[in-house]
Design a protein around this motif. Structure first.
Motif, PDB file in Angstrom:
ATOM      1  N   LEU A   4       0.833  -1.201   0.000  1.00  0.00           N
ATOM      2  CA  LEU A   4       0.000   0.000   0.000  1.00  0.00           C
ATOM      3  C   LEU A   4       0.869   1.253   0.000  1.00  0.00           C
ATOM      4  O   LEU A   4       0.611   2.193  -0.766  1.00  0.00           O
ATOM      5  N   GLU A  16       0.943   4.030  -2.987  1.00  0.00           N
ATOM      6  CA  GLU A  16       0.657   5.446  -2.722  1.00  0.00           C
ATOM      7  C   GLU A  16       1.795   6.346  -3.193  1.00  0.00           C
ATOM      8  O   GLU A  16       1.549   7.421  -3.742  1.00  0.00           O
ATOM      9  N   ARG A  17       3.043   5.897  -3.020  1.00  0.00           N
ATOM     10  CA  ARG A  17       4.185   6.679  -3.520  1.00  0.00           C
ATOM     11  C   ARG A  17       4.159   6.765  -5.038  1.00  0.00           C
ATOM     12  O   ARG A  17       4.405   7.827  -5.618  1.00  0.00           O
ATOM     13  N   ILE A  62       1.534   6.573  -6.984  1.00  0.00           N
ATOM     14  CA  ILE A  62       0.435   7.460  -7.382  1.00  0.00           C
ATOM     15  C   ILE A  62       0.890   8.907  -7.296  1.00  0.00           C
ATOM     16  O   ILE A  62       0.685   9.689  -8.234  1.00  0.00           O
ATOM     17  N   GLU A  63       1.495   9.278  -6.188  1.00  0.00           N
ATOM     18  CA  GLU A  63       1.950  10.666  -6.030  1.00  0.00           C
ATOM     19  C   GLU A  63       3.004  11.034  -7.069  1.00  0.00           C
ATOM     20  O   GLU A  63       2.960  12.121  -7.645  1.00  0.00           O
ATOM     21  N   GLU A 114      -4.871   3.392  -8.303  1.00  0.00           N
ATOM     22  CA  GLU A 114      -5.901   3.742  -7.329  1.00  0.00           C
ATOM     23  C   GLU A 114      -6.816   2.559  -7.058  1.00  0.00           C
ATOM     24  O   GLU A 114      -7.238   2.328  -5.926  1.00  0.00           O
ATOM     25  N   ARG A 143      -4.899   0.343  -4.835  1.00  0.00           N
ATOM     26  CA  ARG A 143      -4.894   0.914  -3.483  1.00  0.00           C
ATOM     27  C   ARG A 143      -6.199   0.598  -2.769  1.00  0.00           C
ATOM     28  O   ARG A 143      -6.198   0.210  -1.591  1.00  0.00           O
ATOM     29  N   ARG A 171      -6.540  -1.508   0.679  1.00  0.00           N
ATOM     30  CA  ARG A 171      -7.199  -0.941   1.863  1.00  0.00           C
ATOM     31  C   ARG A 171      -8.323  -1.843   2.346  1.00  0.00           C
ATOM     32  O   ARG A 171      -8.537  -1.990   3.550  1.00  0.00           O
TER      33      ARG A 171
END
Length: 79
Positions: free
Chosen positions: A14, A18-19, A21-22, A64, A67, A71
């Protein structure tokens, strides 16, 4: 490339997703901003940059989704 290999630990995976995606959001923003900064350019060059930004955004959408799945696995839901 190790980024393409999934990790068995959902929390680690996760964080990695997230890294990514950013990072990709920043790349897409930079590509689109370059269109504004460049002034008048060749239509083919503009189309190429727009296409590259859209490709990044498509990858972001896939990440996403990954992710959300992670989650759910962790019982965190979707913020």
């Amino acid at each position: 490339m190790t980024d393409d290999i999934t990790n068995d630990d959902p929390r680690t995976e996760l964080a990695r997703v997230e890294r990514q995606i950013e990072d990709l959001r920043q790349v897409a923003r930079d590509l689109r901003a370059s269109l504004n900064d460049a002034g008048p350019t060749d239509p083919e060059d503009r189309s190429l940059v727009i296409s590259q930004a859209e490709e990044q955004e498509a990858i972001i959408a896939e990440l996403e989704q990954r992710r959300r799945h992670l989650r759910e696995q962790l019982g965190e839901g979707n913020p």
